[in-house]
Write an enzyme that holds these catalytic residues in place. Structure first.
Site, PDB file in Angstrom:
ATOM      1  N   LYS A 181       0.858  -1.186   0.000  1.00  0.00           N
ATOM      2  CA  LYS A 181       0.000   0.000   0.000  1.00  0.00           C
ATOM      3  C   LYS A 181       0.892   1.232   0.000  1.00  0.00           C
ATOM      4  CE  LYS A 181      -1.550   2.689   3.015  1.00  0.00           C
ATOM      5  NZ  LYS A 181      -1.461   3.997   2.286  1.00  0.00           N
ATOM      6  N   GLY A 233       6.589   4.731   8.947  1.00  0.00           N
ATOM      7  CA  GLY A 233       5.763   5.929   9.057  1.00  0.00           C
ATOM      8  C   GLY A 233       5.891   6.550  10.427  1.00  0.00           C
ATOM      9  N   SER A 234       4.884   7.282  10.806  1.00  0.00           N
ATOM     10  CA  SER A 234       4.931   8.033  12.061  1.00  0.00           C
ATOM     11  C   SER A 234       4.799   7.117  13.270  1.00  0.00           C
ATOM     12  CB  SER A 234       3.807   9.068  12.095  1.00  0.00           C
ATOM     13  OG  SER A 234       2.548   8.433  12.267  1.00  0.00           O
ATOM     14  N   THR A 235       5.299   7.601  14.392  1.00  0.00           N
ATOM     15  CA  THR A 235       5.194   6.828  15.632  1.00  0.00           C
ATOM     16  C   THR A 235       3.736   6.661  16.050  1.00  0.00           C
ATOM     17  OG1 THR A 235       7.392   7.479  16.387  1.00  0.00           O
ATOM     18  CG2 THR A 235       5.815   6.812  18.077  1.00  0.00           C
ATOM     19  N   ALA A 237       1.014   6.458  14.155  1.00  0.00           N
ATOM     20  CA  ALA A 237       0.406   5.400  13.348  1.00  0.00           C
ATOM     21  C   ALA A 237       0.989   4.047  13.711  1.00  0.00           C
ATOM     22  CB  ALA A 237       0.622   5.694  11.865  1.00  0.00           C
ATOM     23  N   GLY A 238       2.278   4.009  13.993  1.00  0.00           N
ATOM     24  CA  GLY A 238       2.918   2.749  14.369  1.00  0.00           C
ATOM     25  C   GLY A 238       2.355   2.169  15.650  1.00  0.00           C
ATOM     26  N   GLU A 255       9.160   0.729  11.496  1.00  0.00           N
ATOM     27  CA  GLU A 255      10.246   1.711  11.423  1.00  0.00           C
ATOM     28  C   GLU A 255       9.583   3.074  11.508  1.00  0.00           C
ATOM     29  OE1 GLU A 255      12.276   4.563  10.555  1.00  0.00           O
ATOM     30  OE2 GLU A 255      12.219   3.886   8.470  1.00  0.00           O
ATOM     31  N   CYS A 289      13.564  10.075   8.560  1.00  0.00           N
ATOM     32  CA  CYS A 289      13.324   9.791   9.973  1.00  0.00           C
ATOM     33  C   CYS A 289      14.588   9.729  10.817  1.00  0.00           C
ATOM     34  CB  CYS A 289      12.552   8.481  10.103  1.00  0.00           C
ATOM     35  SG  CYS A 289      13.237   7.157   9.082  1.00  0.00           S
ATOM     36  N   GLU A 388       9.564  15.286  16.629  1.00  0.00           N
ATOM     37  CA  GLU A 388      10.015  15.165  15.242  1.00  0.00           C
ATOM     38  C   GLU A 388       9.308  16.211  14.383  1.00  0.00           C
ATOM     39  OE1 GLU A 388      10.981  11.553  12.221  1.00  0.00           O
ATOM     40  OE2 GLU A 388       8.953  11.570  13.062  1.00  0.00           O
TER      41      GLU A 388
END
Length: 483
Positions: A181, A233-235, A237-238, A255, A289, A388
Site C-alpha cells: 500500500k 511511518g509516524s510513531t 500510526a505505528g 520503522e 526519519c 520530530e
C-alpha cells in the site's frame, strides 16, 4: 512533467484490473501545486482481491514459496534490471510528487531498490535454510527457516521506492507474497514498479499494489488472511498498528520516527565534513526519519559551530526539485509545510534564536517551500528539541563535557539514528557505544544494505536490511528426529 498521468486500473493478481469503485487519488506537484496525475483509490473489496491473490500465490504447492532458491533469485535480478531501465522516470515522478531533489533521487530512489533485490538474491543463494543440531536427550533437531506467508507492506511518501524495496526485497527472497500500500502522496511511481514486476516474470499474485489512505492501510493491517505487517511511518500510526497486531498475535516490523543527535566533539573538522553533515542532518529537505536534527555542540566551540551551520545552511540552494543543482526542494504537501511552520513558531516562542531561514523563500510563489532553518540557544527540553519536525529545521544545543553530550543525546523518546563528528575514531566509537539508538554513524551517516536498520524506544520494533531483514520474513520450525 508536461502531461497529467492518468491510470485507470490496479495491479492485482498479476493483471491490470478494474477497481471496485470510481474513487481516485489526485496527485499534486509539491513544487508547482498543479495536478500531475490521478490513479484509482483502492477500496476494501480491492484489498480483499489483492490479499486473496497473494494468499493463493503463497499457498500454491508449486508457487513462489516452493521455487528453488536459485529460481527466485534469478527472478529478483530480472526485477532489478527492469527497475533500472525505468530509473530515470521513477526519479522524475518521485521528485515531482514529494519534492525530493533530483540529485538525491538519483542516488537513492534510482539505485537502492535494484541494489537490495540483488543483495537478497545473492544472500539466499549462499544461505542455508536448514540446520541440524544434536539434541541433549538423544537424536537431532532439524531447524528450518520457512517463509512467513502473506505480507502487508505499508510504504511512506518520503522515499517511496527505496522503502518499498526495504520490505519487498527480503520478503520475495524469503518466499513470501506481498500486498503493497503506497502513500497517496506518492502513487505514480508505484505503477512503474508494477510494470517492472509484470516484466520480470514473477508469478501472478506474488506482488499486488493497492493505493489508498489510512483507512485502507488499517483494513490491510487487520485483514484475516495477512500473516505479517511491515510499516514505515509516524510513531503515532505505528502505535495503532502495533495494538492491532498485538491483539491478533501478528508479527510486525515498525520503522517509525526519530529525533537523532549529531554530536560535534571538540576536535571535529567541520569545514571538511559539510557534505557528510548535509546527508546526516538535512537530506531530502529534512524529510527523513533518522536525520540528526539536534546538533550538539561543546560550549567551548558553540558560537563557532552555530556560525558554521548558519553559513552552510543559509547557502543551500532552494528550488525546483527537478533542477539538478537544487539541494533543498519543497515539502511534500501544504499540510506538512503548516506543520513545520508551526514548529518554527513554537521554537521562537520558546526562546530559540533563528540564525538563518525561518520563513518561506521570497522568490517562490508556488510550491510548499520552507527556508532551511537553524535555531541557536535551544534547550533540549523544548518542543523543537523533543518532537520530530520532519522538515529542514536544525537546533544547535550546547553541552558541557562528553558525559553531558551523551545524556542530552539519550534524553528523547526516540532512538533511530545519530552521529558523532570527531578527528579521533576511537573517541567516536566510544560515543557510538554509549548512545541509546538502533543505528549510528561516525563522521557520516548512510544506511547500508548489509547492516540491520531500525530503532528502539518510540522509533520502532524490529529491523530491516541485512540478514536480519531476511529473518523478519521467516518462521523458525524445529523438527525433532529420533535418530
Amino acid at each position: 512533467m508536461t502531461e497529467v498521468i492518468d491510470y485507470h486500473s490496479l495491479f492485482i493478481g498479476g493483471d491490470w484490473v478494474k477497481p471496485e469503485s470510481d474513487k481516485t487519488i489526485t496527485v499534486v506537484s509539491a513544487s508547482t501545486e498543479e495536478v500531475i496525475g490521478t490513479v484509482p483509490e483502492a477500496s476494501e473489496k480491492d484489498v480483499d482481491r489483492a490479499v486473496d491473490a497473494a494468499r493463493a500465490a503463497f499457498d500454491d504447492p508449486k508457487g513462489w514459496s516452493t521455487w528453488p532458491v536459485s529460481q527466485r533469485a534469478e527472478a529478483m535480478r530480472r526485477l532489478a534490471s527492469a527497475l533500472e531501465s525505468r530509473s530515470a522516470e521513477i526519479v522524475h515522478r518521485v521528485s515531482s510528487q514529494n519534492g525530493m531533489p533530483l540529485i538525491i533521487g538519483q542516488q537513492l530512489e534510482a539505485v537502492f531498490p535494484a541494489v537490495l533485490l540483488r543483495y537478497y538474491a545473492d544472500l539466499i543463494e549462499n544461505a542455508s535454510f536448514e540446520e541440524s543440531r544434536p539434541g541433549l536427550f538423544g537424536g537431532n533437531t532439524l531447524v528450518r527457516r520457512e517463509p512467513i506467508g502473506v505480507v502487508g507492506a505499508i510504504v511512506p511518501w518520503n522515499f517511496p521506492q527505496a522503502l518499498a524495496a526495504f520490505k519487498l526485497a527480503p520478503a520475495l527472497a524469503a518466499g513470501c507474497t506481498v500486498v503493497i500500500k503506497p502513500s497517496p502522496e506518492t502513487v505514480l511511481d508505484s505503477f512503474i514498479l508494477a510494470e517492472a514486476i509484470a516484466e520480470s516474470g514473477i508469478p501472478h499474485g506474488v506482488v499486488n499494489i493497492v493505493p489508498g489512505g489510512r483507512e485502507i492501510g488499517a483494513f490491510l493491517v487487520a485483514h484475516s488472511k495477512v500473516d505479517k505487517i511491515a510499516f514505515t511511518g509516524s510513531t503515532a500510526a505505528g502505535r495503532s498498528i502495533a495494538e492491532v497486531c498485538g491483539r491478533l498475535l501478528r508479527p510486525v516490523t515498525l520503522e517509525l520516527g526519530g529525533k537523532s543527535a549529531a554530536i560535534i566533539l571538540d576536535d571535529a573538522d567541520l569545514a571538511g565534513s559539510l557534505e557528510n553533515l548535509f546527508g546526516a542532518c538535512l537530506l531530502n529537505n529534512g524529510q527523513a526519519c533518522y536525520l540528526g536534527t539536534r546538533v550538539l555542540a561543546p560550549r567551548s566551540r558553540y558560537d563557532e559551530i552555530v556560525d558554521v551551520f548558519t553559513g552552510f545552511v543559509g547557502a543551500l540552494k532552494v528550488g525546483d526539485p527537478l533542477d539538478p543543482t537544487t539541494q533543498v526542494g519543497p515539502l511534500v504537501s501544504a499540510r506538512q509545510r503548516e506543520r513545520v511552520e508551526g514548529y518554527i513558531a513554537k521554537g521562537k516562542n520558546d526562546g530559540g534564536r533563528v540564525t538563518t531561514g525561518g520563513g518561506r523563500p521570497k522568490d517562490r510563489d508556488k510550491g510548499w517551500f520552507v527556508e532551511p532553518t537553524v535555531f541557536a540557544d535551544v534547550d533540549n527540553s523544548t518542543t523543537i528539541a523533543q518532537e520530530e519536525i520532519f522538515g529542514p529545521v536544525l537546533s544547535v544545543i550546547p553541552y558541557g563535557d562528553l558525559d553531558d553530550a551523551i545524556r542530552i543525546a539519550n534524553d528523547v523518546d526516540y532512538g533511530l539514528g545519530g552521529s558523532v563528528w570527531t578527528a579521533d575514531a576511537d573517541r567516536g566509537l566510544d560515543v557510538a557505544r554509549r548512545v541509546h539508538t538502533g543505528t549510528f554513524g561516525i563522521n557520516a551517516y548512510l544506511p547500508d544494505p548489509t547492516a540491520p536498520f531500525g530503532g528502539i524506544k518510540a522509533s520502532g520494533l524490529g529491523r530491516e536490511l541485512g540478514p536480519e531483514g531476511l529473518a523478519a520474513y521467516q518462521l523458525t520450525k524445529s523438527v525433532y528426529l529420533d535418530k
